[in-house]
Every structure is written in structure tokens, then in C-alpha cells.
Design a protein around this motif. Structure first.
Motif, mmCIF file in Angstrom:
data_model
loop_
_atom_site.group_PDB
_atom_site.id
_atom_site.type_symbol
_atom_site.label_atom_id
_atom_site.label_comp_id
_atom_site.label_asym_id
_atom_site.label_seq_id
_atom_site.Cartn_x
_atom_site.Cartn_y
_atom_site.Cartn_z
ATOM 1 N N HIS A 19 -8.788 -7.528 6.387
ATOM 2 C CA HIS A 19 -7.649 -6.679 6.736
ATOM 3 C C HIS A 19 -7.113 -7.086 8.105
ATOM 4 O O HIS A 19 -7.682 -7.939 8.790
ATOM 5 C CB HIS A 19 -8.095 -5.210 6.799
ATOM 6 C CG HIS A 19 -8.532 -4.662 5.486
ATOM 7 N ND1 HIS A 19 -7.781 -3.782 4.759
ATOM 8 C CD2 HIS A 19 -9.654 -4.885 4.743
ATOM 9 C CE1 HIS A 19 -8.399 -3.477 3.634
ATOM 10 N NE2 HIS A 19 -9.542 -4.133 3.606
ATOM 11 N N SER A 20 -5.994 -6.430 8.486
ATOM 12 C CA SER A 20 -5.532 -6.559 9.867
ATOM 13 C C SER A 20 -5.131 -5.176 10.359
ATOM 14 O O SER A 20 -4.882 -4.269 9.557
ATOM 15 C CB SER A 20 -4.344 -7.528 9.963
ATOM 16 O OG SER A 20 -3.177 -6.960 9.416
ATOM 17 N N ARG A 35 0.825 -1.207 0.000
ATOM 18 C CA ARG A 35 0.000 0.000 0.000
ATOM 19 C C ARG A 35 0.863 1.262 0.000
ATOM 20 O O ARG A 35 0.357 2.363 -0.195
ATOM 21 C CB ARG A 35 -0.958 0.003 1.176
ATOM 22 C CG ARG A 35 -0.310 0.111 2.517
ATOM 23 C CD ARG A 35 -1.318 0.614 3.544
ATOM 24 N NE ARG A 35 -0.983 0.097 4.853
ATOM 25 C CZ ARG A 35 -1.797 -0.634 5.579
ATOM 26 N NH1 ARG A 35 -2.999 -0.936 5.138
ATOM 27 N NH2 ARG A 35 -1.431 -1.073 6.754
HETATM 28 ZN ZN LIG Z 1 -5.995 -2.901 5.462
#
Ligand SMILES: [Zn+2]
Length: 267
Positions: free
Chosen positions: A155-156, A85
Motif C-alpha cells: 500500500h501507500s 476503493r
Molecule cells: Zn491501501
């Protein structure tokens, strides 16, 4: 480091979308936008220390491993973003200030400093757009089979924010924005089946238009049942944790979908 403006994916760079179980006939479609931490060759190492690339700023630690297991349990296609990301955030709209972050949780990203609009748009067009077009096509395929798609994105979140020192007790977060049907049903199922789990609802992260893309675009706009889940990353750092949490996610979403179906006359 790259020459400015020359961003491109080469032949030996991975595709901007990896699809697991692409041919599976399931109503579920799974996403893991922050699963990977690869950087295209043309960007070198973004000027970022290797140890920083192991942190949550580069990817959602453990999320891909959980998502793969959930996809197997549900026999559902899973769309994974292999790129970090920090290259371009595939869960942000193109207008978000942190689409290509210059700083993340206190770490400066030298390869992202002072990019022109054109440089930003090259990354968006080559990674973000094809990833989401693949997801759209996947959802269209479910609809074309006469099924209502169910969107789950995995997600985490980090147990500790380095910049603020904030420590999170919550273990599992269920998030949504305008349409809470599936999220509320999943919350009910988690509380019923796993009372020991410390579950947050839109806590620590709610879904918003500026900090999300998958749910607003693929879930809300299509009007299909959807939910975003996040597991605290220290709980999914090994296989035992990943297997345990994949089971919690897959069993509760399955039950939650059954719960929302009759009321909303889905099929
Ligand atoms: Zn995420």
C-alpha cells in the motif's frame, strides 16, 4: 450517473482482479488491493471531480507500480484490484462502515450517498468477492505445491491528510496485528540494511479487523507468515522512487522470511 440498483460490470469493464505472473511458482503471494482507480461504466464518475480521482482517496498512489516491481524481483504472483476503493474498498470487511465511503478525507462521494443494502451488496459481490476468491485460490495453489505461502500486501499512504492537516514524517510503515513474526523480522532487516529510512511499526496504520481484510482473512486465518507494508506516496511518485522502494521491499522481505523460517520450522 447510474440508475439506482443497477450496478453491474459490463463487457468493456475490466475484470475485478488482475493477476501478474499467475503461473509463477513462488512461496510469495503479493496483493495490491488499492492499486487501481477505475470506476465501472454504470457508475459514471461517481459524481467526483477528476482531480479527486488522482488523490489518495481514490487509490494508493504509486503502490501498484512498486508492487509490480516487487513481484518481478521475487518472481511472485501479484493480485491487483483495478477498481477504485471509492467503488468498494477491497481491504475492508463487508460490515465496515466505510466499505463504500460516502465521504473520504473531507470529499463527498455523491455516487455513494444513501445506497441501499442491496446496492452495496451488488458491488461487494461483483468486485470484492471475486478478487478475494482469486487470492484464496492463489494461496491454495502454493499450499498444494507443498510450500508454506508468504503473504505480502503493498500500500501507500499520503504525506498530508487534507482534512486534518496532519503531516507524516514516516517514510515506510510495516504493519501486522495478531501475528508479528514476519513484520518484526522485516523491521529488523530494514533497520539493519537501510538505517536512514524513517520506518514505522504499525505507524501510521496498524492492521485491524475493521480496517483491513487481506491480513485478517488470508494471513491470520490461514496461520501463514504475512505483512502489510506502506510507502509514503510522495516517495514513489516517479520511476526512480518506485524502483528504489521496490528494491527495499523485495530485499528486506526476502531476508525476513529466511530469518523466521528456521525458528518456526517452516517449509
Ligand atoms: Zn491501501
Amino acid at each position: 450517473m447510474s440508475e439506482r440498483g443497477s450496478f453491474y460490470l459490463g463487457n468493456d469493464d475490466p475484470s475485478p482482479v488482475e493477476i501478474l505472473h499467475a503461473k509463477a511458482h513462488s512461496e510469495f503471494l503479493l496483493m495490491c488491493e488499492h492499486g487501481g482507480r477505475k470506476v465501472p461504466k454504470c457508475l459514471g464518475d461517481l459524481g467526483v471531480d477528476r482531480s479527486e480521482m488522482d488523490r489518495h482517496i481514490a487509490y494508493d498512489v504509486g503502490a501498484e507500480a512498486v508492487a509490480r516491481r516487487v513481484a518481478s524481483a521475487l518472481c511472485a504472483p501479484l493480485f491487483i484490484q483495478p477498481y477504485s476503493r471509492l467503488v468498494v474498498d477491497c481491504n475492508r470487511p463487508p460490515e465496515a462502515a466505510d466499505l463504500i465511503p460516502e465521504v473520504s478525507d473531507g470529499t463527498k462521494i455523491p455516487g455513494n450517498l444513501g445506497l441501499t443494502r442491496e446496492e452495496q451488496s451488488l458491488r461487494f459481490e461483483q468486485i470484492h468477492r471475486p478478487f478475494h476468491e482469486a487470492v484464496s485460490a492463489g494461496l491454495d495453489r502454493v499450499t498444494a505445491r507443498g510450500q508454506q505461502p508468504v503473504l505480502l500486501t503493498i500500500h501507500s499512504f499520503t504525506p498530508i491528510m487534507r482534512r486534518t492537516g496532519e503531516v507524516r514524517e514516516i517514510e515506510f510503515c510495516i504493519s501486522c496485528n495478531r501475528d508479528d513474526r514476519l513484520a518484526k523480522a522485516m523491521l529488523f532487516e530494514v533497520r539493519a540494511a537501510y538505517p536512514a529510512v524513517n520506518v514505522g511499526f504499525n505507524d501510521p496504520y496498524p492492521v485491524t479487523d475493521m480496517e483491513d481484510y487481506a491480513i485478517p482473512v488470508h494471513g491470520e486465518r490461514r496461520g501463514i507468515p504475512h505483512v502489510l507494508v506502506e510507502v509514503r506516496s510522495d516517495l514513489i511518485s516517479d520511476e526512480a522512487g518506485q524502483t528504489k522502494w521496490a528494491h527495499i521491499v523485495s530485499s528486506t522481505i526476502r531476508a525476513a522470511v529466511e530469518r523466521v523460517k528456521p525458528r518456526d520450522a517452516m517449509s
